[in-house]
Design a protein around this motif. Sequence first.
Motif, PDB file in Angstrom:
ATOM      1  N   ASN A  87     -20.023  -7.167  -5.136  1.00 54.66           N
ATOM      2  CA  ASN A  87     -19.055  -7.719  -4.372  1.00 54.66           C
ATOM      3  C   ASN A  87     -17.947  -7.104  -5.723  1.00 54.66           C
ATOM      4  N   GLY A  88     -17.967  -7.320  -7.258  1.00 59.79           N
ATOM      5  CA  GLY A  88     -17.034  -7.887  -7.455  1.00 59.79           C
ATOM      6  C   GLY A  88     -16.854  -8.555  -8.314  1.00 59.79           C
ATOM      7  N   LEU A  89     -16.112  -8.888  -8.611  1.00 60.11           N
ATOM      8  CA  LEU A  89     -15.435 -10.559  -9.281  1.00 60.11           C
ATOM      9  C   LEU A  89     -15.457 -11.919  -8.187  1.00 60.11           C
ATOM     10  N   VAL A  90     -16.786 -12.778  -9.013  1.00 58.35           N
ATOM     11  CA  VAL A  90     -16.374 -13.655  -8.027  1.00 58.35           C
ATOM     12  C   VAL A  90     -16.514 -14.756  -8.783  1.00 58.35           C
ATOM     13  N   LEU A 125      -2.239  -7.347  -9.480  1.00 55.22           N
ATOM     14  CA  LEU A 125      -3.369  -6.930 -10.261  1.00 55.22           C
ATOM     15  C   LEU A 125      -4.289  -6.104  -8.981  1.00 55.22           C
ATOM     16  N   ARG A 126      -4.612  -5.506  -8.330  1.00 57.01           N
ATOM     17  CA  ARG A 126      -5.592  -5.067  -7.050  1.00 57.01           C
ATOM     18  C   ARG A 126      -6.605  -4.800  -8.055  1.00 57.01           C
ATOM     19  N   ILE A 127      -7.776  -5.858  -7.514  1.00 56.14           N
ATOM     20  CA  ILE A 127      -8.971  -5.864  -8.244  1.00 56.14           C
ATOM     21  C   ILE A 127     -10.003  -4.934  -7.576  1.00 56.14           C
ATOM     22  N   ASP A 128      -9.830  -5.000  -6.509  1.00 53.47           N
ATOM     23  CA  ASP A 128     -10.784  -4.257  -5.668  1.00 53.47           C
ATOM     24  C   ASP A 128     -10.978  -2.768  -6.347  1.00 53.47           C
ATOM     25  N   ARG A 129      -9.551  -2.225  -5.848  1.00 55.71           N
ATOM     26  CA  ARG A 129      -9.001  -0.830  -6.181  1.00 55.71           C
ATOM     27  C   ARG A 129      -9.935  -0.676  -8.034  1.00 55.71           C
ATOM     28  N   GLU A 130      -9.433  -1.601  -8.503  1.00 56.91           N
ATOM     29  CA  GLU A 130     -10.131  -1.022 -10.325  1.00 56.91           C
ATOM     30  C   GLU A 130     -11.500  -1.538 -10.267  1.00 56.91           C
ATOM     31  N   PHE A 131     -11.961  -1.924  -9.278  1.00 64.23           N
ATOM     32  CA  PHE A 131     -13.834  -2.279  -8.773  1.00 64.23           C
ATOM     33  C   PHE A 131     -14.679  -1.230  -8.326  1.00 64.23           C
ATOM     34  N   LYS A 132     -13.871  -0.273  -8.048  1.00 66.30           N
ATOM     35  CA  LYS A 132     -14.496   1.331  -6.916  1.00 66.30           C
ATOM     36  C   LYS A 132     -14.823   2.082  -7.971  1.00 66.30           C
ATOM     37  N   GLU A 133     -13.177   1.713  -9.144  1.00 66.37           N
ATOM     38  CA  GLU A 133     -13.426   3.098 -10.266  1.00 66.37           C
ATOM     39  C   GLU A 133     -13.991   2.685 -11.606  1.00 66.37           C
ATOM     40  N   LEU A 134     -14.940   1.218 -11.473  1.00 64.46           N
ATOM     41  CA  LEU A 134     -15.486   1.117 -12.664  1.00 64.46           C
ATOM     42  C   LEU A 134     -16.906   1.409 -12.725  1.00 64.46           C
ATOM     43  N   ASP A 135     -18.159   1.575 -14.066  1.00 61.17           N
ATOM     44  CA  ASP A 135     -19.285   2.128 -13.975  1.00 61.17           C
ATOM     45  C   ASP A 135     -19.695   0.514 -13.769  1.00 61.17           C
ATOM     46  N   LYS A 140     -20.323  -3.524 -20.954  1.00 60.27           N
ATOM     47  CA  LYS A 140     -18.983  -3.403 -21.493  1.00 60.27           C
ATOM     48  C   LYS A 140     -17.783  -3.747 -20.404  1.00 60.27           C
ATOM     49  N   ALA A 141     -17.654  -2.714 -19.444  1.00 63.56           N
ATOM     50  CA  ALA A 141     -16.558  -2.474 -19.070  1.00 63.56           C
ATOM     51  C   ALA A 141     -16.426  -3.502 -18.064  1.00 63.56           C
ATOM     52  N   ALA A 142     -17.834  -4.630 -17.241  1.00 63.36           N
ATOM     53  CA  ALA A 142     -18.618  -5.437 -17.008  1.00 63.36           C
ATOM     54  C   ALA A 142     -17.079  -6.290 -17.127  1.00 63.36           C
ATOM     55  N   ALA A 143     -17.780  -6.421 -18.258  1.00 67.95           N
ATOM     56  CA  ALA A 143     -16.802  -8.002 -19.523  1.00 67.95           C
ATOM     57  C   ALA A 143     -15.450  -7.739 -19.490  1.00 67.95           C
TER      58      ALA A 143
END
Length: 394
Positions: A87-90, A125-135, A140-143
Amino acid sequence: MLSRQAKDTIVKGLIYFSAASTVGILAVILGFIIIKGLPGLSIDFLTRDYEDNTTYVYSELLETQEGNSTEGYSERLGITLDFDEENGLVIAEIDKDSPVRNALDGNDEKYTVKKGDILTRIGDLRIDREFKELDSKDEKAAAEFVQKAIDEIDAVKEDSVRLRVVRIGGGIVPMAVTTIYMIILSLMIAGPVGILSAVYLNEYARPGKIMTTIHFAIKNLAGIPSIIYGLFGSLFFVQILKMQYSLLAGALTISIILLPTIIATTEETLKSIPKTYRESSLGLGATKLQTISRVILPNALPGILVAVLLSIGRIVGESAALLLTAGTVAQIPHALFGNSASGATLTIKAYTLMKEENDLTSACAIGIVLLVIIIAINVASKLITNKFLKKKGI
């Protein structure tokens, strides 16, 4: 020729086999439902809405020293953020004095942000867009993803921030509430009609063709398949009376289904009241109506309650009639009839989950909830009956 002893042994064996088969079939059915449904049961399943809910809210920001928000904690909002692979940022934790507890939605109404909600946007800041592009597998990228969100909150110059909050669904709350509404409304309609009909048949009606016809009609009503009632309800209540798929249309249809059960059970209870009660009351100068209301019905109350409990079980387990009258939308009805009055009960949702979504786990999880309700109703019915019999000295 077989001896009498051999015949008795065969008959006895068939009796034991039939009993064992009945218990075995029941055990297999319950076992299947429980095994398949347990993985789908959780607190979230029992307490959440079915659909995801997205809301824009405005939350005030606390004044803090720059740089104090670290390790996933935002001092300005008083919340701890975490990364979820799906889900991304919880929102993992919320302080007692956090301003998000008093956030306002677009209509300036209070919207309490809760633990477990998903943030998909913070300001611009579109959190959802950045989450889709995130591994999502890169820790480290998640942090860094979480910290970027906190930095965005800290960078806000105004006294408040706009957040897009997604509350994850997947729960049965709308169906459970609809089921409760259906039980209450159906009993409010069928209860008085059924009880008063039973009073008429037992206390007023004289043996004859009319009474025989009424009993014949009641027995036939009890034997009609529920789909027939559903077709009638769909034609008459939904279309002719223009109630549409609604709570009221479903309740009226269910009420017709319940009448035979309520009438028959109540009538049998009234018959069990000794005639001396009536004779004593009438002998003391009470009218027939007073005798019924103050003597007969109070003594028949346990049996009437059993009829009500059995009716609740029928309502909870009904599907065909409600499918054609109440609809299949997983929402809480906000009116008795009309566009916002449609709603699916637990049984209907279990059916649609299997037929349309092929979700066996969730359907069986609902099945477990229904089994618990039915067992509780049967236990309550048994306790009331035993208490009634004990009171009578039987």
